[in-house]
Design a protein around this motif. Structure first.
Motif, short mmCIF file in Angstrom:
data_model
loop_
_atom_site.label_atom_id
_atom_site.label_comp_id
_atom_site.label_asym_id
_atom_site.label_seq_id
_atom_site.Cartn_x
_atom_site.Cartn_y
_atom_site.Cartn_z
N ASN A 1 13.29 0.04 3.49
CA ASN A 1 12.42 1.09 2.94
C ASN A 1 12.35 0.98 1.43
N GLN A 2 13.53 0.87 0.81
CA GLN A 2 13.60 0.78 -0.65
C GLN A 2 12.91 -0.49 -1.15
N LEU A 3 13.19 -1.59 -0.44
CA LEU A 3 12.60 -2.86 -0.87
C LEU A 3 11.08 -2.78 -0.83
N PHE A 4 10.55 -2.30 0.31
CA PHE A 4 9.09 -2.26 0.42
C PHE A 4 8.52 -1.31 -0.63
N ALA A 5 9.17 -0.15 -0.80
CA ALA A 5 8.66 0.83 -1.78
C ALA A 5 8.62 0.22 -3.17
N ARG A 6 9.67 -0.48 -3.55
CA ARG A 6 9.74 -1.06 -4.89
C ARG A 6 8.70 -2.18 -5.06
N ILE A 7 8.59 -3.03 -4.04
CA ILE A 7 7.67 -4.18 -4.20
C ILE A 7 6.22 -3.67 -4.22
N ALA A 8 5.88 -2.78 -3.27
CA ALA A 8 4.50 -2.29 -3.21
C ALA A 8 4.16 -1.47 -4.46
N ALA A 9 5.18 -0.84 -5.06
CA ALA A 9 4.93 -0.04 -6.26
C ALA A 9 4.37 -0.90 -7.40
N ARG A 10 4.67 -2.19 -7.37
CA ARG A 10 4.09 -3.07 -8.41
C ARG A 10 2.55 -3.02 -8.35
N VAL A 11 2.04 -2.94 -7.11
CA VAL A 11 0.59 -2.85 -6.94
C VAL A 11 0.12 -1.41 -7.15
N MET A 12 0.92 -0.45 -6.73
CA MET A 12 0.47 0.95 -6.72
C MET A 12 0.51 1.59 -8.11
N VAL A 13 1.57 1.30 -8.89
CA VAL A 13 1.69 2.00 -10.18
C VAL A 13 1.93 1.06 -11.36
N GLY A 14 1.93 -0.22 -11.13
CA GLY A 14 2.04 -1.15 -12.26
C GLY A 14 3.46 -1.50 -12.64
N PRO A 15 3.61 -2.45 -13.60
CA PRO A 15 4.91 -3.07 -13.87
C PRO A 15 5.95 -2.13 -14.48
N GLU A 16 5.53 -1.05 -15.14
CA GLU A 16 6.51 -0.19 -15.81
C GLU A 16 7.08 0.83 -14.82
N LEU A 17 6.16 1.63 -14.25
CA LEU A 17 6.63 2.69 -13.33
C LEU A 17 7.30 2.12 -12.08
#
Ligand code: HEM
Length: 456
Positions: free
Chosen positions: A128-144
């Motif tokens: 869950n954490q892995l997918f959330a973190r990786i997909a977040a790169r697309v969803m909110v960009g490199p900083e957030l």
């Protein structure tokens, strides 16, 4: 009612044999929405449902009503979100594999514990954490995407809204549900998370809007803003938070569950596991990097993933719609306004006429179809009238290509860096857990993992 919660598969199998296979619809109680039973349709109606106007057979209304999303202050699926994923995420994916790969490595080191020797691990929360973190790169960009507070909000939001939906349904009669967002502690928690998320996103939204921050604009924050602006609609920080959260709700748990299911199947099929590792080595040797093209060349892995999802689908029902107006099919079959409809995805996946030897796990089933029928069909993310796991028609899951790439990146890390097996006496995958119309792999089972000496 209890059997409609725990025995839906048996009841659906009966419906399949007695009605759907004879081309007839049937009705079944919906344990999560007792007032609105579901009408399950035979496949002959699929093409009409796929092309039905949104104002008549609606997926967002179905989601909203059956999950009480508006009542608990949760986000609703909206046109801008799905358009953004369909047009912008999918178009950008070819350039995003490299940043996603970077994020995969970063997230892996953050959340996967050291396993110098065989270490017991409950994998689901980690996936869950892995997918959330990786997909977040697309969803909110490199900083957030590396901001722990944002990631916690993203994960706790889904948990809080599920608790709120269950609690409100159990405690409040429909006429009093509007009070839930004031009185119910879980619904209040949903709103608290949403407010904090809007506070965090506000400065990013302003910077993007004013053109101050165009440097990191290959992310969904920018694409949502562009989509709203192109439709001349205002985008508030609160709306942006809701849109980000509906994407999280749609993507994280489902993708993590699919990953876990595939891992269980890899353990059950050591020969395929070995062949897939060889394929990964061969393709990496050829391309020297992971790109869209190299990921797409992992044909056996892809076929294995699709077979795993066929046998261990997450949702028994897909292509769910609410009839907003009375609807008549071409053969005269009528649905009154307010009827909820759906198709039996799990029964289709297990139909011997569609998938010969359907109960058997055949890792190369879809690979053979690609080789012998059409190389561009039958891949993990493809949808067809024989495969409605990702839905069908206008609302077919637009995030399935992102899911496909991220799952492959995660599996490559796991397979190439670790040995893994089930802990305990049983050496085959634990039975799935069915609840209502959902089917989950057993998320509590422990694995033993050990990092290999050579690493990629
Ligand atoms: C393996 C993981 C996933 C599964 C099994 C899955 C499954 C589904 C299904 C069954 C639907 C409904 C389609 C219909 O009724 O016709 C859907 C819709 C949707 N999914 Fe996914 N999904 C997954 C991953 C994702 C990801 C990663 C995203 C995010 C980018 C996403 C975003 C969406 C959206 C936005 C919709 C609504 C589409 C619309 O209303 O037009 N999903 N998904």
């Amino acid at each position: 009612m209890a059997r409609y919660i725990s025995e839906t598969k048996t009841l659906m199998d009966q419906g399949q044999a007695q009605h759907l296979k004879k081309g007839r619809p049937f009705m079944i109680r919906n344990p999560s929405d007792e007032k609105h039973p579901l009408v399950i349709l035979p496949l002959k109606y699929l093409s009409e449902v796929k092309s039905a106007p949104q104002g008549k057979l609606s997926f967002p209304t179905f989601l909203d009503k059956s999950n009480l999303l508006t009542v608990v202050g949760g986000p609703t699926m909206n046109f801008e979100v799905t358009r953004m994923v369909r047009l912008r995420v999918n178009r950008a994916l070819k350039d995003l594999v490299e940043p996603l790969q970077d994020e995969c490595l970063y997230a892996w080191n953050k959340v996967v514990p050291a396993c110098a020797d065989w270490t017991p691990i409950t994998l689901f929360p980690i996936l869950n954490q892995l997918f959330a973190r990786i997909a977040a790169r697309v969803m909110v960009g490199p900083e957030l995407c590396r901001d722990d507070e944002w990631l916690n909000l993203a994960l706790s939001y889904t948990e809080a809204s599920i608790k709120a939906i269950r609690g409100v349904r159990a405690k409040y009669p429909p006429s009093l549900r509007f009070l839930a967002q004031y009185l119910d502690s879980n619904a209040r928690e949903v709103l608290r998370i949403r407010r904090r998320a809007a506070q965090m996103l506000g400065p990013y939204l302003e910077a993007r809007r004013s053109g101050r921050d165009r440097s990191n604009s290959d992310d969904a924050l920018q694409w949502l803003l562009d989509t709203y602006e192109s439709r001349k609609k205002a985008l508030s920080a609160d709306q942006l938070a809701q849109d980000e959260f509906i994407l999280n709700v749609a993507s994280i748990t489902s993708s993590a569950a699919v990953a876990l299911s595939i891992i269980y199947d890899l353990i059950d099929h050591p020969d395929s596991l070995q062949e897939i590792k060889e394929e990964i080595n061969r393709v990496f040797g050829e391309y020297q990097t992971w790109t869209r093209a190299s990921l797409n060349s992992l044909l056996l892995l892809d076929s294995f993933m699709k077979e795993s999802l066929r046998l261990h689908t997450l949702q028994q029902l897909t292509v769910q719609r609410a009839a907003l107006v009375p609807w008549t099919f071409k053969d005269g079959f009528q649905l009154p306004a307010g009827t909820n409809i759906s198709f039996a995805s799990q029964q289709l996946n297990l139909d011997e006429d569609v998938y010969p030897d359907a109960q058997t796990f055949d890792a190369k089933r879809f690979l053979r179809k690609r080789e012998n029928i059409d190389p561009n069909k039958f891949h993990f993310a493809s949808v067809s009238d024989d495969s409605i796991i990702f839905g069908a028609g206008f609302h077919a899951c637009p995030g399935r290509f992102l899911a496909q790439d991220v799952l492959k990146l995660m599996l490559i890390q796991l397979l190439m860096r670790y040995d893994f097996k089930l802990s305990g006496a049983s050496q085959s995958r634990p039975p799935d857990i069915a609840y209502n119309f959902s089917v989950m792999p057993n998320i509590g089972t422990q694995l033993l993992m050990k990092e290999k000496l050579t690493q990629r």
